[in-house]
Enzyme design. Structure first.
Site: not given
Ligand code: GLN
Length: 493
Positions: A89, A164, A188
Site C-alpha cells: 500500500k 482505504s 481499512s
Molecule cells: N474508513 C475509515 C476512515 O475513513 C477507516 C480508514 C482507515 O482505517 N484507514 O477513517
C-alpha cells in the site's frame, strides 16, 4: 446485472497458495524471475481498468527474484516468502520508490528507506512488485478519495473495492499479487478485504511496527496483510510482526507460529471447543438482509465445527462512530501539519513567501476529505472545545475497550459482519460523507480498543458480491482469530 457480472468475472482470479509456490520453486518447476514477469504482464493487462498499482518497482523485484532463483538452483534453504510476489500500500515507504499515500501533496517524494514491515518481507525473500492505490492518507472507505483516481472492485468493476486499502484488496482478488500489505486505522484492511472476497488481518495495536507507515492517526494505525486464504495471511503476519526498536509502541511479546495456530481445529480432542460471542448490537438496524443471512450461515457452520456460541453485550457500540471520528481526525490534524510544501513532495508555484507557500501548497495538495478532517480535528482539539469533544471521546474509547475486555473474559472470539453492506457502487456515497462514515460501524470499535481481528469471506449475496465475517480476539490473540477464520473458510459457504 448479468452482463456486468459476466464482464467482471475475468478480473477475479485466485493466486496460488504459498505452499504451492514454495514447492514449485524448490522443485524447479517455477522460477521466481518467470513468476515475477508473469505478474507484471498481468498487471499491464488488468491495471488500466482496475487502477490498483500506482507505481511499479520492477528493478528491485527482479533482482530479488534472481537471488531466490540462485538459492533454489544451489539447493539452499529458501526463506519463508521466497519468490512470493507482494504489493505494498502506498502509505508504506520503500527505499527510492514513490510514496504518495494517494495524495497530490506527496507527488515526487521518494523516501530514502524501507518501512520495517517492508524490510521484513524483503528479508524473507518476498518479491516486491510495486505500490498500491489507496484513499488519500488512508482516509476513506471506498478508495474514491485517491488523488490518482478510484480503484475498481475486481468482482464487479462498477463497484468500489472498499477502502482505504482498496488497491491492496483488489490486487489479491485479481491475482495481481499473491499477498499485499495494507494499513487499518478504523477498518481499512478489514472492510476492503470483505468487499473483494479476500482475507484481511488487523493485528493487535503494536504487533507490527509502524516505522515507515505514513501516519494518519498514530494511536489507531496498524499495518497488516491481505491474502487469498487464512493460512497465507497468518504466514505473512508471522513475518512482519515483532518488536522494532524504531517504533516505541511495538510489542516485545514473542511472535507465535500463526500458520500453525490456524491449523488447529476449533475443538481439540479432550478439550472444550472455542467459545464464540455474538453481539446483538452488530445485528441491529442498518444491516443488509443478505449480509445478515450469510453471517448467520457462518455462525451455524462454526457451531457445527465444535464452537459454543453465546450472546455478548457491547452496549457502547452506538457511540463508536463519533468517538472514532473525533480521535482519528484530532490525531490526523496534528500528523498532517508536516506537509508544508517545503519538506516533502508537492510545492505550490503560487508563492515564494514561506507563510503563503504553506497555505497554497496545502490548499492545492490536499483533497476535500483530508481538508474536512484537518478542520474537524483542529476544532476538536481547540481550547474551549477540547473537553467537550476530544477528552470525551477518549473517555468513551476507554469504555469501549473495557467492554471488549469484559466480553473476552467469557468468550475466546467475537464474530460479527465486517461491513453492514456489500460493496456499493462507485459514486454512491461520495456526496454524503456521513453515510460513508457510517459504513465503518462494525470496524472502528476494535480499532479504538486496540484488539485484533481477521476478516474472512463468508458467502456471497445473490448478485455474487462477497460478504466478510469479522472474527475479533483479545490483544495478542491473533492465533485464535486465525483458527476461527480458518474454520469459516473450510466450510466453503
Ligand atoms: N474508513 C475509515 C476512515 O475513513 C477507516 C480508514 C482507515 O482505517 N484507514 O477513517
Amino acid at each position: 446485472m448479468p452482463s456486468e457480472a459476466k464482464a467482471a468475472e475475468t478480473y477475479v482470479e485466485k493466486p496460488r497458495t504459498l505452499a504451492e509456490l514454495r514447492a514449485d520453486l524448490i522443485s524447479g518447476r517455477t522460477k521466481a524471475t518467470d513468476l515475477a514477469s508473469s505478474y507484471y504482464e498481468r498487471i499491464e493487462k488488468k491495471n488500466p481498468r482496475l487502477n490498483v498499482y500506482l507505481s511499479l518497482t520492477k528493478e528491485r523485484a527482479l533482482k530479488q527474484a534472481e537471488r531466490v532463483d540462485a538459492l533454489a538452483a544451489k539447493g539452499d534453504p529458501l526463506p519463508a516468502l521466497a519468490g512470493v510476489p507482494v504489493g505494498i500500500k502506498d502509505v508504506l515507504v520503500m527505499q527510492g520508490a514513490p510514496a504518495t499515500a494517494g495524495s497530490k501533496i506527496l507527488q515526487g517524494y521518494r523516501p530514502p528507506y524501507d518501512a520495517t514491515a517492508v524490510a521484513k518481507l524483503d528479508a524473507a525473500g518476498a518479491v516486491l512488485l510495486g505500490k498500491l492505490n489507496c484513499d488519500e492518507f488512508a482516509m476513506g472507505s471506498s478508495t474514491e478519495n485517491s488523488a490518482y483516481g478510484p480503484v475498481r472492485n475486481p468482482v464487479d468493476t462498477e463497484r468500489v473495492p472498499g477502502g482505504s486499502s482498496g488497491g491492496s484488496a483488489a490486487a489479491v482478488a485479481a491475482n495481481l499479487a499473491v499477498a499485499t500489505l495494507g494499513s487499518d486505522t478504523g477498518g481499512s484492511i478489514r472492510q476492503p478485504a470483505s468487499f473483494c472476497g479476500v482475507v484481511g488481518v488487523l493485528p493487535t495495536y503494536g504487533r507490527v511496527s509502524r516505522y515507515g507507515l505514513i501516519a494518519f492517526a498514530s494511536s489507531l494505525d496498524r499495518v497488516g496483510p491481505f491474502a487469498a486464504n487464512v493460512r497465507d495471511a497468518a504466514t505473512l503476519l508471522g513475518v512482519i510482526a515483532g518488536h522494532d526498536a524504531k517504533d516505541a509502541t511495538s510489542s516485545a511479546a514473542p511472535v507465535p507460529d500463526y500458520a500453525a495456530e490456524s491449523d488447529k481445529p476449533l475443538k481439540e480432542p479432550g478439550k472444550a471447543g472455542l467459545r464464540l460471542g455474538v453481539p446483538a448490537e452488530y445485528f441491529a438496524e442498518g444491516l443488509d438482509d443478505e449480509v445478515r443471512a450469510a453471517i448467520e450461515g457462518g455462525i451455524a457452520a462454526l457451531k457445527a465445527a465444535g464452537c459454543t456460541v453465546k450472546p455478548v453485550s457491547l452496549p457502547h457500540t452506538k457511540y463508536a462512530i463519533p468517538t472514532y471520528y473525533l480521535v482519528a481526525t484530532a490525531e490526523a490534524s496534528a500528523n498532517l501539519a508536516r506537509f508544508d510544501g517545503v519538506r516533502y513532495g508537492y510545492r505550490s508555484a503560487e508563492s515564494e513567501i514561506l507563510s503563503s507557500l504553506y497555505r497554497h501548497s496545502r490548499d492545492e495538495g490536499f483533497g476535500a476529505e483530508v481538508k474536512r478532517r484537518i478542520l474537524l480535528g483542529t476544532y476538536a482539539l481547540s481550547a474551549g472545545y477540547y473537553d467537550a469533544y476530544y477528552l470525551k471521546a477518549q473517555q468513551v474509547r476507554r469504555l469501549l475497550a473495557e467492554e471488549y475486555l469484559r466480553a473476552f473474559a467469557e468468550v475466546d472470539a467475537i464474530v460479527t459482519p465486517t461491513s453492514p453492506m456489500p460493496a456499493f457502487k462507485l459514486g454512491e456515497k461520495t456526496g454524503d460523507p456521513l453515510a460513508m462514515y457510517l459504513a465503518d460501524i462494525y470496524t472502528v470499535t476494535a480499532s479504538l480498543a486496540g484488539i485484533c481481528g481477521v476478516t474472512v469471506p463468508c458467502g456471497t449475496t445473490q448478485a455474487g458480491l462477497p460478504v466478510g465475517m469479522q472474527v475479533l480476539a483479545a490483544h495478542l490473540h491473533e492465533g485464535t482469530a486465525f483458527r476461527v477464520a480458518r474454520a469459516v473458510e473450510s466450510a466453503h459457504l
